[in-house]
Write an enzyme that holds these catalytic residues in place. Structure first.
Site, PDB file in Angstrom:
ATOM      1  N   HIS A 238       0.810  -1.214   0.000  1.00  0.00           N
ATOM      2  CA  HIS A 238       0.000   0.000   0.000  1.00  0.00           C
ATOM      3  C   HIS A 238       0.846   1.268   0.000  1.00  0.00           C
ATOM      4  O   HIS A 238       0.323   2.372  -0.145  1.00  0.00           O
ATOM      5  CB  HIS A 238      -0.954   0.010   1.205  1.00  0.00           C
ATOM      6  CG  HIS A 238      -0.295   0.225   2.527  1.00  0.00           C
ATOM      7  ND1 HIS A 238       0.086  -0.811   3.353  1.00  0.00           N
ATOM      8  CD2 HIS A 238       0.056   1.360   3.187  1.00  0.00           C
ATOM      9  CE1 HIS A 238       0.624  -0.328   4.463  1.00  0.00           C
ATOM     10  NE2 HIS A 238       0.623   1.000   4.384  1.00  0.00           N
ATOM     11  N   ASP A 266      -0.160  -7.471   0.863  1.00  0.00           N
ATOM     12  CA  ASP A 266       0.355  -6.124   1.107  1.00  0.00           C
ATOM     13  C   ASP A 266       1.871  -6.157   0.976  1.00  0.00           C
ATOM     14  O   ASP A 266       2.605  -6.085   1.957  1.00  0.00           O
ATOM     15  CB  ASP A 266      -0.069  -5.638   2.493  1.00  0.00           C
ATOM     16  CG  ASP A 266       0.090  -4.127   2.654  1.00  0.00           C
ATOM     17  OD1 ASP A 266       0.523  -3.466   1.685  1.00  0.00           O
ATOM     18  OD2 ASP A 266      -0.227  -3.610   3.744  1.00  0.00           O
ATOM     19  N   GLY A 345       3.385   5.892   9.329  1.00  0.00           N
ATOM     20  CA  GLY A 345       4.762   6.095   8.917  1.00  0.00           C
ATOM     21  C   GLY A 345       5.625   4.872   9.147  1.00  0.00           C
ATOM     22  O   GLY A 345       6.691   4.724   8.552  1.00  0.00           O
ATOM     23  N   SER A 347       4.638   1.891   8.359  1.00  0.00           N
ATOM     24  CA  SER A 347       4.298   0.923   7.319  1.00  0.00           C
ATOM     25  C   SER A 347       5.516   0.487   6.521  1.00  0.00           C
ATOM     26  O   SER A 347       6.362   1.311   6.154  1.00  0.00           O
ATOM     27  CB  SER A 347       3.271   1.510   6.353  1.00  0.00           C
ATOM     28  OG  SER A 347       1.970   1.352   6.833  1.00  0.00           O
ATOM     29  N   SER A 362       2.094  -3.939   7.902  1.00  0.00           N
ATOM     30  CA  SER A 362       0.960  -3.639   7.046  1.00  0.00           C
ATOM     31  C   SER A 362       0.091  -2.559   7.690  1.00  0.00           C
ATOM     32  O   SER A 362      -0.037  -1.457   7.171  1.00  0.00           O
ATOM     33  CB  SER A 362       0.130  -4.906   6.804  1.00  0.00           C
ATOM     34  OG  SER A 362      -1.040  -4.612   6.067  1.00  0.00           O
TER      35      SER A 362
END
Length: 454
Positions: A238, A266, A345, A347, A362
């Site tokens: 993502h 993801d 942030g 991720s 994720s």
């Protein structure tokens, strides 16, 4: 994949497994587990970085010395659980760890006659109604239903091996009931967990540290990888789409998304330019670094730590694998839930157990002030789907051989092997004990922590 046996063959395997362990007999064909030190040495659990130990003691409230003991116990338990998974075949119903030092391994079976073999491996036995394969089939029906029905109020569903059931997390019971009905699943087969939390993707559009996508969004680098001669890193899907450009934390040009999958999974990977070099390092606490040595998948209940550009270094435990999460942007299947906190942030950042790569951040709920829950995309599917090689301290993984190669059943460094897979190496058949990407130094003949001779 799960190993399957005929009833007669399975009885022989279990009888030999229990008898040989109890008698202390050593045989090339025996399923006798290696000493704990051997398993720990294979995955590097016997020499953890000081930063990992400090963070585990802090976040899991451990006493001095317990963190080191826990990592060794988890490494050894993974071997025993993997061998029992292979021996129990279709009766296997999962395995998990408990206790401050992960000293208690429980292995579940649907067949009471397996109890003695499980105990002979030093594990507690749980006799349950449903094998893991049946639980996964139930969850698969929920996955399919989520494609056609709204899941805003049922954002998480997963296989919960300690309770031997599939669980739907919902904001209200009526929403869970409707989702279960839409999936065509019997309500008695699914538990409901009520929670007001709705997981969100942990991407920050304000900006800050780590790496930037198209000059706006910010995510965290996961693990360094290579593909042929191209260096890069794995991250969350993502965070960006194929072709999106990235800049480093210093805003210097960095690279381009080579592939990205979201939703469904993801995962993504970014190929970097010549100004950047792939390393085996993960940023730890207070700027200290820890090195990744492999990607052996950890058990439910095992300790795990995460690094991210917003909140830094935090630890917790693995709650369950094979979880599905419905974000507002789409549903992701096959992620792992943890008790580690994270914030926007973070991720794409890395999760490690000891020195073994586990996955990339994720999403989640909560924060690192009051605590929270996070989900990570496992690293081994990223490596397998995109044909990547994890950068490790030894640097011995090699280039993955094509999966459709005529020699696909011949062991090869760089290939991702699922627990239960069988291969040939030096003319001998072996069965995989723990899911991992094969390193050059991890040939089946020399790593009983990862491979069982048949």
């Amino acid at each position: 994949m799960l190993g399957r046996h005929t009833a007669a063959g399975r009885r022989v395997a279990l009888t030999a497994l229990g008898a040989l362990v109890l008698a202390g007999v050593t045989s090339a064909a025996a399923a006798e587990p290696p000493p704990a030190s051997s398993a720990a040495q294979t995955v590097g659990a016997d020499r953890p970085p000081a930063a990992v130990l400090r963070a585990l003691e802090r976040d899991l409230k451990l006493k001095p010395g317990q963190a080191a003991e826990r990592l060794v116990n988890e490494a050894e338990a993974g071997v025993r659980a993997g061998r029992l998974r292979n021996a129990l075949g279709e009766h296997f119903a999962g395995a998990w760890l408990r206790g401050a030092t992960s000293a208690e391994l429980t292995v579940a079976t649907t067949h009471a006659a397996d109890v003695s073999a499980i105990k002979a491996q030093g594990a507690k036995a749980a006799v349950v109604k449903r094998p893991l394969s049946e639980l996964r089939a139930v969850k698969k029906k929920l996955d399919t239903a989520a494609i056609r029905v709204k899941t805003r109020d049922t954002p998480v569903w997963y296989v919960d091996v300690p309770t031997n059931r599939v669980v739907v997390q919902a904001t209200k019971r009526s929403a869970a009931a409707a989702f279960i009905k839409a999936a065509g699943v019997q309500s008695k087969d699914v538990g409901v967990r009520l929670s007001a939390q709705r997981p969100r993707l942990l991407v920050d559009l304000i900006g800050g540290d780590a790496y930037y996508i198209e000059g706006t969004a910010r995510c965290s680098i996961g693990f360094s990888v290579t593909k042929d001669q191209q260096q890069g890193f794995a991250s969350a899907g993502h965070c960006g789409s194929k072709g999106d450009t990235t800049a480093g934390s210093n805003m210097a040009e960095q690279g381009t998304f080579q592939a990205s999958t979201f939703p469904g999974k993801d995962m993504s990977w970014v190929g970097v330019n010549s100004g950047w070099a792939a390393t085996a390092d993960v940023e730890g606490e207070d700027g200290q670094r820890t090195q990744v040595t492999g990607s052996v998948q950890a058990l439910v209940g095992a300790s795990i730590c995460r690094s991210g550009s917003t909140t830094g270094w935090h630890c917790g435990t693995i709650e369950q694998h094979d979880t599905s999460v419905s974000y507002s942007q789409g549903t992701v299947d096959g992620v792992t839930e943890t008790t580690v906190c994270a914030e926007p942030g973070d991720s794409g950042g890395p999760y490690i157990s000891g020195s073994q790569a586990q996955g990339v951040t994720s999403g989640g709920s909560g924060d690192c002030t009051d605590g929270g829950t996070t989900f990570y995309q496992p690293i081994n599917p990223i490596l397998s789907d995109f044909g990547l090689v994890l950068k490790t301290a030894s640097g011995q993984a090699g280039t993955p051989a094509p999966e459709d190669n005529d020699a696909a059943e011949t062991w090869a460094a760089g290939r991702v092997y699922e627990a239960g897979t069988t291969v040939t190496h030096a003319g001998v058949r072996y069965q995989c004990v723990q899911t991992h990407q094969a390193q050059g130094a991890w040939a089946p003949s020399s790593t009983p922590a990862l491979w069982q001779r048949l």
